[in-house]
Design a protein around this motif. Structure first.
Motif, PDB file in Angstrom:
ATOM      1  N   THR A 151     -68.786  59.922 -17.365  1.00 44.62           N
ATOM      2  CA  THR A 151     -69.023  59.824 -18.910  1.00 44.62           C
ATOM      3  C   THR A 151     -68.308  58.603 -19.842  1.00 44.62           C
ATOM      4  O   THR A 151     -67.869  57.981 -19.109  1.00 44.62           O
ATOM      5  CB  THR A 151     -68.323  61.412 -19.196  1.00 44.62           C
ATOM      6  OG1 THR A 151     -69.369  61.144 -20.969  1.00 44.62           O
ATOM      7  CG2 THR A 151     -67.034  61.242 -19.435  1.00 44.62           C
ATOM      8  N   THR A 152     -69.008  58.734 -21.190  1.00 47.81           N
ATOM      9  CA  THR A 152     -68.152  57.885 -22.017  1.00 47.81           C
ATOM     10  C   THR A 152     -67.362  57.458 -22.030  1.00 47.81           C
ATOM     11  O   THR A 152     -66.257  57.599 -22.222  1.00 47.81           O
ATOM     12  CB  THR A 152     -69.169  58.262 -23.218  1.00 47.81           C
ATOM     13  OG1 THR A 152     -70.341  59.257 -23.202  1.00 47.81           O
ATOM     14  CG2 THR A 152     -68.338  57.399 -24.699  1.00 47.81           C
TER      15      THR A 152
ATOM     16  N   ASP B  45     -65.910  69.651 -27.987  1.00 49.85           N
ATOM     17  CA  ASP B  45     -67.114  68.499 -27.087  1.00 49.85           C
ATOM     18  C   ASP B  45     -67.582  67.870 -28.641  1.00 49.85           C
ATOM     19  O   ASP B  45     -68.154  67.414 -27.877  1.00 49.85           O
ATOM     20  CB  ASP B  45     -67.870  68.678 -26.005  1.00 49.85           C
ATOM     21  CG  ASP B  45     -67.777  67.686 -24.795  1.00 49.85           C
ATOM     22  OD1 ASP B  45     -66.407  65.998 -25.808  1.00 49.85           O
ATOM     23  OD2 ASP B  45     -68.190  67.178 -24.072  1.00 49.85           O
TER      24      ASP B  45
ATOM     25  N   ASN C 285     -60.282  59.241 -24.732  1.00 53.68           N
ATOM     26  CA  ASN C 285     -61.302  57.706 -24.462  1.00 53.68           C
ATOM     27  C   ASN C 285     -62.017  57.034 -25.299  1.00 53.68           C
ATOM     28  O   ASN C 285     -63.578  56.866 -25.334  1.00 53.68           O
ATOM     29  CB  ASN C 285     -62.982  58.575 -23.524  1.00 53.68           C
ATOM     30  CG  ASN C 285     -63.144  59.469 -24.237  1.00 53.68           C
ATOM     31  OD1 ASN C 285     -62.747  59.984 -26.096  1.00 53.68           O
ATOM     32  ND2 ASN C 285     -64.823  59.832 -23.993  1.00 53.68           N
TER      33      ASN C 285
ATOM     34  N   HIS D 146     -63.627  64.712 -29.977  1.00 55.82           N
ATOM     35  CA  HIS D 146     -64.041  63.104 -29.804  1.00 55.82           C
ATOM     36  C   HIS D 146     -63.566  62.847 -31.245  1.00 55.82           C
ATOM     37  O   HIS D 146     -64.493  63.627 -31.629  1.00 55.82           O
ATOM     38  CB  HIS D 146     -65.223  63.405 -29.259  1.00 55.82           C
ATOM     39  CG  HIS D 146     -64.923  63.703 -27.429  1.00 55.82           C
ATOM     40  ND1 HIS D 146     -64.336  62.597 -26.674  1.00 55.82           N
ATOM     41  CD2 HIS D 146     -64.888  64.045 -27.252  1.00 55.82           C
ATOM     42  CE1 HIS D 146     -64.530  62.890 -25.589  1.00 55.82           C
ATOM     43  NE2 HIS D 146     -64.520  63.930 -25.884  1.00 55.82           N
TER      44      HIS D 146
ATOM     45  N   ARG E  77     -62.639  59.942 -32.418  1.00 51.67           N
ATOM     46  CA  ARG E  77     -63.279  58.136 -32.654  1.00 51.67           C
ATOM     47  C   ARG E  77     -61.753  57.869 -33.168  1.00 51.67           C
ATOM     48  O   ARG E  77     -61.026  57.735 -32.662  1.00 51.67           O
ATOM     49  CB  ARG E  77     -64.573  57.961 -32.843  1.00 51.67           C
ATOM     50  CG  ARG E  77     -65.966  58.591 -32.367  1.00 51.67           C
ATOM     51  CD  ARG E  77     -65.904  58.311 -30.661  1.00 51.67           C
ATOM     52  NE  ARG E  77     -67.128  59.890 -30.516  1.00 51.67           N
ATOM     53  CZ  ARG E  77     -66.840  59.626 -29.083  1.00 51.67           C
ATOM     54  NH1 ARG E  77     -66.536  59.691 -28.297  1.00 51.67           N
ATOM     55  NH2 ARG E  77     -68.733  59.916 -28.786  1.00 51.67           N
TER      56      ARG E  77
ATOM     57  N   CYS F 237     -76.302  65.143 -23.321  1.00 57.27           N
ATOM     58  CA  CYS F 237     -74.323  65.054 -23.301  1.00 57.27           C
ATOM     59  C   CYS F 237     -74.431  65.728 -21.875  1.00 57.27           C
ATOM     60  O   CYS F 237     -74.656  65.853 -20.975  1.00 57.27           O
ATOM     61  CB  CYS F 237     -73.855  66.316 -24.427  1.00 57.27           C
ATOM     62  SG  CYS F 237     -74.555  67.989 -23.302  1.00 57.27           S
ATOM     63  N   LEU F 238     -73.095  64.982 -21.651  1.00 56.23           N
ATOM     64  CA  LEU F 238     -72.164  65.803 -20.120  1.00 56.23           C
ATOM     65  C   LEU F 238     -71.706  65.785 -20.429  1.00 56.23           C
ATOM     66  O   LEU F 238     -70.437  66.079 -21.492  1.00 56.23           O
ATOM     67  CB  LEU F 238     -72.189  64.199 -20.339  1.00 56.23           C
ATOM     68  CG  LEU F 238     -72.825  62.696 -18.759  1.00 56.23           C
ATOM     69  CD1 LEU F 238     -72.370  61.180 -19.357  1.00 56.23           C
ATOM     70  CD2 LEU F 238     -73.867  63.218 -17.924  1.00 56.23           C
TER      71      LEU F 238
ATOM     72  N   HIS G  79     -72.018  59.691 -32.035  1.00 55.18           N
ATOM     73  CA  HIS G  79     -72.048  58.116 -31.232  1.00 55.18           C
ATOM     74  C   HIS G  79     -73.122  57.825 -32.707  1.00 55.18           C
ATOM     75  O   HIS G  79     -74.003  58.593 -32.526  1.00 55.18           O
ATOM     76  CB  HIS G  79     -73.449  57.942 -29.868  1.00 55.18           C
ATOM     77  CG  HIS G  79     -71.930  58.680 -28.749  1.00 55.18           C
ATOM     78  ND1 HIS G  79     -71.535  57.699 -28.399  1.00 55.18           N
ATOM     79  CD2 HIS G  79     -71.932  60.039 -28.441  1.00 55.18           C
ATOM     80  CE1 HIS G  79     -70.959  58.228 -27.447  1.00 55.18           C
ATOM     81  NE2 HIS G  79     -70.980  59.217 -26.889  1.00 55.18           N
TER      82      HIS G  79
ATOM     83  N   ALA H  45     -74.187  59.058 -23.647  1.00 60.68           N
ATOM     84  CA  ALA H  45     -73.882  61.737 -24.220  1.00 60.68           C
ATOM     85  C   ALA H  45     -72.935  61.559 -24.863  1.00 60.68           C
ATOM     86  O   ALA H  45     -72.209  60.815 -25.342  1.00 60.68           O
ATOM     87  CB  ALA H  45     -73.673  61.284 -23.173  1.00 60.68           C
ATOM     88  N   GLY H  46     -73.107  63.079 -25.597  1.00 64.24           N
ATOM     89  CA  GLY H  46     -72.572  62.996 -26.719  1.00 64.24           C
ATOM     90  C   GLY H  46     -73.291  63.888 -27.579  1.00 64.24           C
ATOM     91  O   GLY H  46     -74.575  63.527 -28.149  1.00 64.24           O
TER      92      GLY H  46
ATOM     93  N   HIS I 276     -63.162  66.717 -16.697  1.00 67.80           N
ATOM     94  CA  HIS I 276     -63.561  66.663 -16.711  1.00 67.80           C
ATOM     95  C   HIS I 276     -64.309  66.630 -14.956  1.00 67.80           C
ATOM     96  O   HIS I 276     -64.563  65.602 -14.107  1.00 67.80           O
ATOM     97  CB  HIS I 276     -64.678  65.119 -17.221  1.00 67.80           C
ATOM     98  CG  HIS I 276     -66.306  64.459 -17.641  1.00 67.80           C
ATOM     99  ND1 HIS I 276     -66.473  64.750 -18.616  1.00 67.80           N
ATOM    100  CD2 HIS I 276     -66.568  64.770 -16.200  1.00 67.80           C
ATOM    101  CE1 HIS I 276     -67.699  64.856 -18.860  1.00 67.80           C
ATOM    102  NE2 HIS I 276     -68.100  64.353 -17.407  1.00 67.80           N
TER     103      HIS I 276
HETATM  104  C1  NCD Z   1     -68.628  62.257 -24.371  1.00 69.17           C
HETATM  105  C2  NCD Z   1     -67.778  61.343 -25.458  1.00 69.17           C
HETATM  106  O1  NCD Z   1     -68.695  60.989 -26.361  1.00 69.17           O
HETATM  107  O2  NCD Z   1     -66.709  60.627 -25.627  1.00 69.17           O
HETATM  108  N1  NCD Z   1     -69.759  62.567 -24.393  1.00 69.17           N
HETATM  109  C3  NCD Z   1     -70.003  63.682 -24.078  1.00 69.17           C
HETATM  110  O3  NCD Z   1     -71.575  64.057 -23.438  1.00 69.17           O
HETATM  111  N2  NCD Z   1     -69.418  64.735 -23.554  1.00 69.17           N
HETATM  112  C4  NCD Z   1     -67.434  62.055 -23.174  1.00 69.17           C
HETATM  113  C5  NCD Z   1     -67.459  63.874 -22.080  1.00 69.17           C
HETATM  114  O4  NCD Z   1     -66.595  64.500 -22.871  1.00 69.17           O
HETATM  115  O5  NCD Z   1     -67.708  63.876 -21.946  1.00 69.17           O
END
Ligand code: NCD
Ligand code: ZN
Length: 347
Positions: free
Chosen positions: A106-107, A247, A41, A15, A17, A218-219, A251, A263-264, A136
């Protein structure tokens, strides 16, 4: 000094961002990895090739010149995705896959898919055109225990999906359970899985170590230690079905340390050293190169990197936080000693 030279690795789930934090997040990955599969995402999500290429341009604009980092893009699968978009993606070398988020998993997954039957023609087109589906793998039904979401997903969603699309190439992302390891091992070469560093290094006790630990949230959620051991065994097995995907998902601190925290986990500043630590603890440093640098490109049908990087056993301290624009992000292992260090690739 202990040193380990390996083919430059790639991160197959990341990710990055956007906007003001983009440059800081990109640099953390570009300083080590050659390529990364960038998750779509954003808010709003990246659903078209045009949006993916525009996002890619924003990423390219902030890569420091000393790195030759190649972002590989993904499309966010929605119930409005068209077959034409799949064909456009297939014909664009920098869009490498489509990401399936179950709605609400998730996010930023609000635009995700509520029912796979609604995207059946899209999955057919992806199978026909050989475009990988990144999953996912969690069900979102309220009645399902949060620690069982992956296991139930495999049984009730993934297995029927693969029965119907036996040639669809699928990556089950960031797996967290022994059931996922067993399932991935039981299927053909068209099914692979990514593993994060944090799921190799932590288990659910680390979420509640002396108090609640929002920076370990996290997820999919961390699972019990027996699952952590199964993941480590898979990562270090030398089986090409399992490869690196961090992953890394930053945040801002105030949204992690919150009454309803995000989560992350932000692992990018030490991603490869963290994997090296996990592999070393398992006595399997010799298996790191395949996992980090070979099996990912092999699955994606892309060339392996020709550059090398060197890991040195040269301890350093992870900063307590990073400034991201006006925000602060707390990295994984904040303030702790990291044993391995990456010496930068020569470019
Ligand atoms: C991820 C995110 O913040 O974009 N968060 C996470 O906990 N892994 C989204 C995801 O991959 O599930
Ligand atoms: Zn992710």
């Amino acid at each position: 000094m202990q040193r380990l030279t390996l083919t430059q690795p790639d991160d197959w789930h990341l990710h990055l961002r956007d906007a003001e934090v983009l440059s800081a997040v990109v640099e953390a990955t570009a300083s080590c990895f050659k390529r990364a599969v960038v998750m779509p995402n954003l808010k709003p999500p990246v659903t078209t090739v045009e949006q993916a290429l525009a996002y890619r341009k924003r990423i390219l604009a902030v890569i420091p010149h000393k790195y030759q980092f190649i972002p590989l893009m993904t499309l966010y699968l929605t119930e409005n995705t068209s077959v034409e978009e799949i064909i456009r993606a297939k014909n664009q070398e920098f869009v490498v896959a489509v990401k399936y988020y179950p709605a609400g998993a998730t996010t930023h997954s609000e635009s995700g898919v509520t029912d796979l039957l609604k995207v059946w023609p899209i999955l057919e087109a992806m199978q026909t055109h050989n475009l990988p589906l990144l999953i996912h793998g969690e069900v979102t039904a309220k009645g399902v225990d949060v620690f069982d979401r992956e296991k139930i997903f495999i049984e009730y969603v993934l297995d029927p999906l693969l029965e119907n699309f036996p040639n669809l190439r699928v990556v089950l992302e960031h797996i967290t359970t022994e059931e996922a390891v067993i399932y991935v091992n039981s299927k053909g070469d068209n099914l692979a899985a990514t593993l994060t560093a944090h799921h190799l290094l932590l288990n659910r006790n680390d979420l509640f170590d002396g108090g609640i630990r929002p920076h370990h949230y996290c997820l999919p959620l961390l699972k019990r230690e027996s699952h952590q051991r199964a993941l480590l065994a898979a990562a270090t097995s030398g089986n090409p079905k399992f490869f690196l995907g961090t992953d890394s998902a930053p945040h801002a601190r105030q949204f992690k340390e919150h009454s309803c925290g995000c989560a992350g986990i932000y692992t990018a500043p030490a991603a490869l050293p963290l994997y090296a630590h996990a592999f070393e603890q398992a006595g399997a440093l010799d298996k790191l190169e395949g996992f980090a640098s070979h099996y990912g490109p092999d699955f994606y049908q892309l060339p392996r990197n020709t550059e090398t990087i060197t890991l040195e056993a040269s301890p350093w301290q992870m900063p307590d936080s990073f400034g991201f624009g006006t925000d602060q992000v707390i990295p994984f292992k904040a303030g702790e000693t990291i044993k391995w260090r990456v010496s930068r690739p020569i470019v």
